[in-house]
Design a protein around this motif. Structure first.
Motif, PDB file in Angstrom:
ATOM      1  N   ASN A   1       0.841  -1.203   0.000  1.00 34.44           N
ATOM      2  CA  ASN A   1       0.000   0.000   0.000  1.00 34.44           C
ATOM      3  C   ASN A   1       0.882   1.261   0.000  1.00 34.44           C
ATOM      4  O   ASN A   1       0.832   2.075   0.931  1.00 34.44           O
ATOM      5  N   LYS A   2       1.714   1.380  -1.026  1.00 36.12           N
ATOM      6  CA  LYS A   2       2.684   2.479  -1.090  1.00 36.12           C
ATOM      7  C   LYS A   2       2.004   3.844  -1.085  1.00 36.12           C
ATOM      8  O   LYS A   2       2.399   4.758  -0.337  1.00 36.12           O
ATOM      9  N   ALA A   3       0.993   4.014  -1.925  1.00 40.44           N
ATOM     10  CA  ALA A   3       0.361   5.329  -2.060  1.00 40.44           C
ATOM     11  C   ALA A   3      -0.225   5.808  -0.735  1.00 40.44           C
ATOM     12  O   ALA A   3      -0.036   6.969  -0.327  1.00 40.44           O
ATOM     13  N   ARG A   4      -0.953   4.896  -0.064  1.00 43.57           N
ATOM     14  CA  ARG A   4      -1.564   5.263   1.209  1.00 43.57           C
ATOM     15  C   ARG A   4      -0.519   5.617   2.251  1.00 43.57           C
ATOM     16  O   ARG A   4      -0.639   6.605   2.985  1.00 43.57           O
ATOM     17  N   ASN A   5       0.542   4.830   2.334  1.00 42.66           N
ATOM     18  CA  ASN A   5       1.588   5.073   3.335  1.00 42.66           C
ATOM     19  C   ASN A   5       2.427   6.299   3.002  1.00 42.66           C
ATOM     20  O   ASN A   5       2.916   6.986   3.914  1.00 42.66           O
ATOM     21  N   ILE A   6       2.592   6.576   1.706  1.00 44.15           N
ATOM     22  CA  ILE A   6       3.303   7.809   1.326  1.00 44.15           C
ATOM     23  C   ILE A   6       2.500   9.026   1.773  1.00 44.15           C
ATOM     24  O   ILE A   6       3.064  10.013   2.269  1.00 44.15           O
ATOM     25  N   LEU A   7       1.170   8.956   1.607  1.00 43.44           N
ATOM     26  CA  LEU A   7       0.324  10.066   2.041  1.00 43.44           C
ATOM     27  C   LEU A   7       0.420  10.260   3.554  1.00 43.44           C
ATOM     28  O   LEU A   7       0.533  11.395   4.049  1.00 43.44           O
ATOM     29  N   ILE A   8       0.384   9.150   4.308  1.00 43.89           N
ATOM     30  CA  ILE A   8       0.555   9.244   5.764  1.00 43.89           C
ATOM     31  C   ILE A   8       1.927   9.831   6.090  1.00 43.89           C
ATOM     32  O   ILE A   8       2.066  10.687   6.978  1.00 43.89           O
ATOM     33  N   GLY A   9       2.949   9.384   5.361  1.00 47.56           N
ATOM     34  CA  GLY A   9       4.300   9.878   5.594  1.00 47.56           C
ATOM     35  C   GLY A   9       4.424  11.367   5.339  1.00 47.56           C
ATOM     36  O   GLY A   9       5.109  12.086   6.079  1.00 47.56           O
ATOM     37  N   VAL A  10       3.758  11.848   4.272  1.00 47.67           N
ATOM     38  CA  VAL A  10       3.800  13.280   3.969  1.00 47.67           C
ATOM     39  C   VAL A  10       3.142  14.084   5.085  1.00 47.67           C
ATOM     40  O   VAL A  10       3.644  15.143   5.500  1.00 47.67           O
ATOM     41  N   ILE A  11       2.006  13.591   5.582  1.00 50.23           N
ATOM     42  CA  ILE A  11       1.323  14.282   6.676  1.00 50.23           C
ATOM     43  C   ILE A  11       2.221  14.359   7.914  1.00 50.23           C
ATOM     44  O   ILE A  11       2.388  15.417   8.530  1.00 50.23           O
ATOM     45  N   VAL A  12       2.817  13.219   8.264  1.00 48.23           N
ATOM     46  CA  VAL A  12       3.700  13.185   9.425  1.00 48.23           C
ATOM     47  C   VAL A  12       4.952  14.028   9.186  1.00 48.23           C
ATOM     48  O   VAL A  12       5.467  14.677  10.109  1.00 48.23           O
TER      49      VAL A  12
ATOM     50  N   VAL B   1      -5.951  10.454  12.889  1.00 49.77           N
ATOM     51  CA  VAL B   1      -7.034   9.618  13.413  1.00 49.77           C
ATOM     52  C   VAL B   1      -8.105   9.407  12.344  1.00 49.77           C
ATOM     53  O   VAL B   1      -8.547   8.270  12.088  1.00 49.77           O
ATOM     54  N   VAL B   2      -8.527  10.516  11.718  1.00 42.66           N
ATOM     55  CA  VAL B   2      -9.557  10.416  10.671  1.00 42.66           C
ATOM     56  C   VAL B   2      -9.056   9.564   9.506  1.00 42.66           C
ATOM     57  O   VAL B   2      -9.791   8.702   8.979  1.00 42.66           O
ATOM     58  N   PHE B   3      -7.795   9.790   9.120  1.00 42.33           N
ATOM     59  CA  PHE B   3      -7.238   9.041   7.994  1.00 42.33           C
ATOM     60  C   PHE B   3      -7.182   7.543   8.312  1.00 42.33           C
ATOM     61  O   PHE B   3      -7.471   6.699   7.457  1.00 42.33           O
ATOM     62  N   ASN B   4      -6.809   7.203   9.532  1.00 42.93           N
ATOM     63  CA  ASN B   4      -6.711   5.796   9.914  1.00 42.93           C
ATOM     64  C   ASN B   4      -8.073   5.129  10.017  1.00 42.93           C
ATOM     65  O   ASN B   4      -8.217   3.936   9.746  1.00 42.93           O
ATOM     66  N   ILE B   5      -9.087   5.913  10.413  1.00 41.18           N
ATOM     67  CA  ILE B   5     -10.439   5.343  10.461  1.00 41.18           C
ATOM     68  C   ILE B   5     -10.896   4.940   9.060  1.00 41.18           C
ATOM     69  O   ILE B   5     -11.436   3.842   8.841  1.00 41.18           O
ATOM     70  N   PHE B   6     -10.662   5.840   8.076  1.00 43.47           N
ATOM     71  CA  PHE B   6     -11.011   5.502   6.691  1.00 43.47           C
ATOM     72  C   PHE B   6     -10.144   4.363   6.169  1.00 43.47           C
ATOM     73  O   PHE B   6     -10.600   3.504   5.405  1.00 43.47           O
TER      74      PHE B   6
END
Length: 525
Positions: free
Chosen positions: A14-25, A370-375
Motif C-alpha cells: 500500500n505504497k500510495a496510502r503510506n506515502i500520504l501518511i508519511g507526507v502528513i507526518v 485519526v480520521v485518515f486511519n479510520i477511513f
C-alpha cells in the motif's frame, strides 16, 4: 516477528496510502522541529547569556513605598510633603560594608565617591569659551541657583545644604574593579599616556581625558588646581599620573561643564575622600530664616556596588541582607538582571508563539491521522476479517496496524527532523528579527507619544529599566541564535512520533476490537 514482517509487507503493498501518511507526518515533524528548536534555542540563549552576565546590585531607598505610606497616613496631599522625611536615608560606607557580610564566598564589592569642583584661572574645562574682548579666559558658567542648579541634602531633620555644581566631576574609586566598565575589555576608555593611579594611595594624583589635556596643553606629571565652588579660597592641587582616551567620547550638556565626559577626572577613593574630609574640617555653615543649613563644605555622592558570581547568589543576598540590619524601607535591585530580562522580551515572545504553534500543529496533525486511519481501516476490513478468521488474535492484528503506522511515522520524523534542523536557525533568526523590529517600533511609538524623539532612547512602559532617563541607551536585545536543534529536540520529536502513533493507533485498536470476522466475510460475499 511474524507481525513485523507482515507489517512491512503491508507497507510495501500500500505504497500510495503510506506515502500520504508519511507526507502528513513529515509536515507535522518539520513544523514541530522548528517550533521545538525555537523554544530550545530560547532556553539555551537565556542560560548562556545569564552565565556570562556579570551581576551587580545596589541598595536604594524605596521612595515609592515611602510615598504610599505618606498617602495612606493622609500626608501625601498637595503641599503636605515634608522634604525632611527624606533626610538620613543615605547609607554610610560602614553600613554598606556591614551588609556585604551577607554576600557568599566568591562575591565582592566596590564603591565610588563623586564630587564636583571648579577650575582655577589657569585651567579651562573642556568646551568652555574664551572672550576675545578680555585679557582673561571666561568659562561657561554653571547654574548657581536652586531653581537651576542641583541641590544636595545634608544633615538631619529639616536642615539641608544646597550646593552649587562645579566645572569638573571628580570620581574616587575604591579599586580598579570600580572602573572595569570604563577601562575593561568592553569599556571605551584606555590610558594613552602615563599610568593609572594607585588604587590604595591617598596621594592627590589623577587621570584626565586627552581632550581636557589638549585643551589646556597639559602633560603627565603636570599639576592642576581645583577650587571648591562654594569657597574660592579652598583649593586642591592634583598631579596628573595618566591621560585616558575615550573612544566613545561625545558632547555632554553644555549648560553644565561637568556633564561633558571630557571633564571627568578619576582618582582613588582614599585621595578624594581626604579632600572631602579636609573640606568638612574647614567648612563655614550658616542657618537661614527657613532653618535650611548652608555650608561651604564639598558634598559627595557615595555609590556602592555589590557583585555576584551568579544569579542565585544575588537572590540569596537580596533575601539575607535584611537579617544584617537593613531596613525594609530599602530595596536591593540589579540593573544587570533588569537589562537581561528586558533583552529576552522578543525571544520570550517568539518562544511562547512557537509553543502555541507546536500544540496547534500536534492537535491538528493528530486529528488528521485519526480520521485518515479510520477511513484506512474501513478499506481494510476484509483483510482484518481474514486475519482474525485464520486464528490471529485481535490484539495482534491491532499491533500489526500500529507497527505499520509507527514505521511510517518514524521514517517521516527522521526526514522531518533533518529538514527542520536545517531551516530552524535561519527561520528563528528571521522571526526574531521581526519580533525585535516590532518591539522597537512599540518602544519608539511610546517615546514619541511622551514627546521624546527616537534618538532620546527613554525607556518607558513595559521596556522601562531602573534609573532610565533621557539620554540612556536603548535596550540591547538578543538578536540572533547560532544553534537550535539538539539532542533534546530530537528526543522530543521521537516522543511526538510515539504520541501520534498512540493517538491514531487507538482508533485502529478500538475499531478492530469491535469487528466480527464472520460478519465481515459474509458482507464481503
Amino acid at each position: 516477528m511474524y507481525i513485523i514482517k507482515n507489517a512491512f509487507k503491508s507497507i510495501a503493498r500500500n505504497k500510495a496510502r503510506n506515502i500520504l501518511i508519511g507526507v502528513i507526518v513529515l509536515v507535522i515533524a518539520t513544523a514541530s522541529c522548528v517550533a521545538l528548536s525555537i523554544r530550545q534555542a530560547a532556553e539555551t540563549a537565556k542560560e548562556d547569556t545569564l552565565d556570562s552576565l556579570t551581576i551587580t546590585a545596589q541598595i536604594s531607598y524605596d521612595r515609592s513605598k515611602a510615598m504610599s505610606n505618606m498617602q495612606a497616613s493622609g500626608q501625601g496631599g498637595k503641599g503636605n510633603f515634608d522634604i525632611s522625611s527624606l533626610a538620613g536615608t543615605t547609607l554610610s560606607l560602614e553600613d554598606y560594608l556591614n551588609y556585604a557580610e551577607a554576600e557568599n564566598e566568591g562575591d565582592s564589592y566596590y564603591y565610588t565617591i563623586t564630587a564636583s569642583l571648579n577650575a582655577n584661572d589657569d585651567l579651562l574645562p573642556y568646551g568652555s569659551t574664551t572672550s576675545e574682548d578680555e585679557d582673561e579666559s571666561t568659562t561657561t558658567q554653571p547654574y548657581t541657583g536652586l531653581d537651576q542648579g542641583t541641590s544636595t541634602m545634608r544633615g538631619s531633620g529639616n536642615k539641608f545644604s544646597f550646593m552649587v555644581q562645579g566645572d569638573f566631576s571628580i570620581t574616587g574609586c575604591s579599586s580598579y574593579d570600580a572602573m572595569i566598565s570604563l577601562f575593561g575589555e568592553d569599556g571605551t576608555y584606555s590610558i594613552s599616556d602615563g599610568q593609572m593611579f594607585d588604587e590604595e594611595s591617598s596621594d592627590l594624583v589623577c587621570v584626565i581625558s586627552d581632550e581636557l589635556a589638549m585643551y589646556n596643553e597639559l602633560l603627565v606629571g603636570d599639576t592642576i588646581t581645583l577650587v571648591n565652588p562654594n569657597n574660592e579660597d579652598e583649593t586642591y592641587s592634583l598631579t596628573i599620573s595618566g591621560i585616558y582616551t575615550n573612544s566613545a567620547s561625545s558632547e555632554g550638556n553644555q549648560t553644565f561643564a561637568m556633564s561633558d565626559p571630557a571633564n571627568n577626572i578619576y582618582m582613588s577613593y582614599n585621595a578624594l575622600n581626604s579632600i572631602i574630609t579636609s573640606s568638612k574640617a574647614i567648612e563655614n555653615a550658616e542657618t537661614n530664616d527657613s532653618v535650611n543649613e548652608t555650608s561651604t563644605a564639598l558634598t559627595s555622592q557615595l555609590n556602592f556596588t555589590y557583585t555576584f558570581a551568579n544569579s542565585d547568589n544575588y537572590y540569596n543576598f537580596a533575601e539575607k541582607i535584611y537579617d544584617y540590619g537593613l531596613s525594609t524601607d530599602y530595596i536591593v535591585s540589579s540593573t544587570d538582571l533588569s537589562a537581561y530580562e528586558n533583552s529576552l522580551t522578543p525571544l520570550n515572545t517568539l518562544s511562547t508563539m512557537a509553543g502555541w504553534f507546536f500544540l496547534i500543529v500536534l492537535a491538528i496533525g493528530g486529528i488528521i491521522l485519526v480520521v485518515f486511519n479510520i477511513f484506512n481501516l474501513r478499506e481494510r476490513k476484509y483483510e482484518i476479517g481474514v486475519l482474525t478468521a485464520i486464528g490471529m488474535k485481535k490484539h495482534k492484528v491491532a499491533t500489526q496496524f500500529i507497527t505499520e503506522l509507527f514505521a511510517v511515522t518514524l521514517i517521516a520524523i527522521v526526514i522531518g527532523t533533518s529538514i527542520g534542523s536545517a531551516i530552524s536557525v535561519p527561520v528563528t533568526n528571521s522571526l526574531l528579527a521581526n519580533q525585535i523590529e516590532s518591539a522597537e517600533a512599540s518602544f519608539n511609538a511610546i517615546n514619541e507619544n511622551f514627546g521624546f524623539s527616537k534618538d532620546t532612547n527613554v525607556n518607558v512602559g513595559s521596556n522601562k529599566m531602573p534609573g532610565s532617563r533621557p539620554g540612556t541607551t536603548s535596550i540591547s536585545y538578543i538578536d540572533s541564535i547560532s544553534s537550535a536543534t539538539n539532542l533534546t529536540v530530537v528526543l522530543q520529536l521521537i516522543a511526538v512520533g510515539i504520541l501520534l502513533t498512540i493517538i491514531s493507533g487507538l482508533a485502529a485498536l478500538i475499531s478492530i476490537m469491535r469487528y466480527e470476522p464472520l460478519k465481515i466475510l459474509s458482507s464481503r460475499s
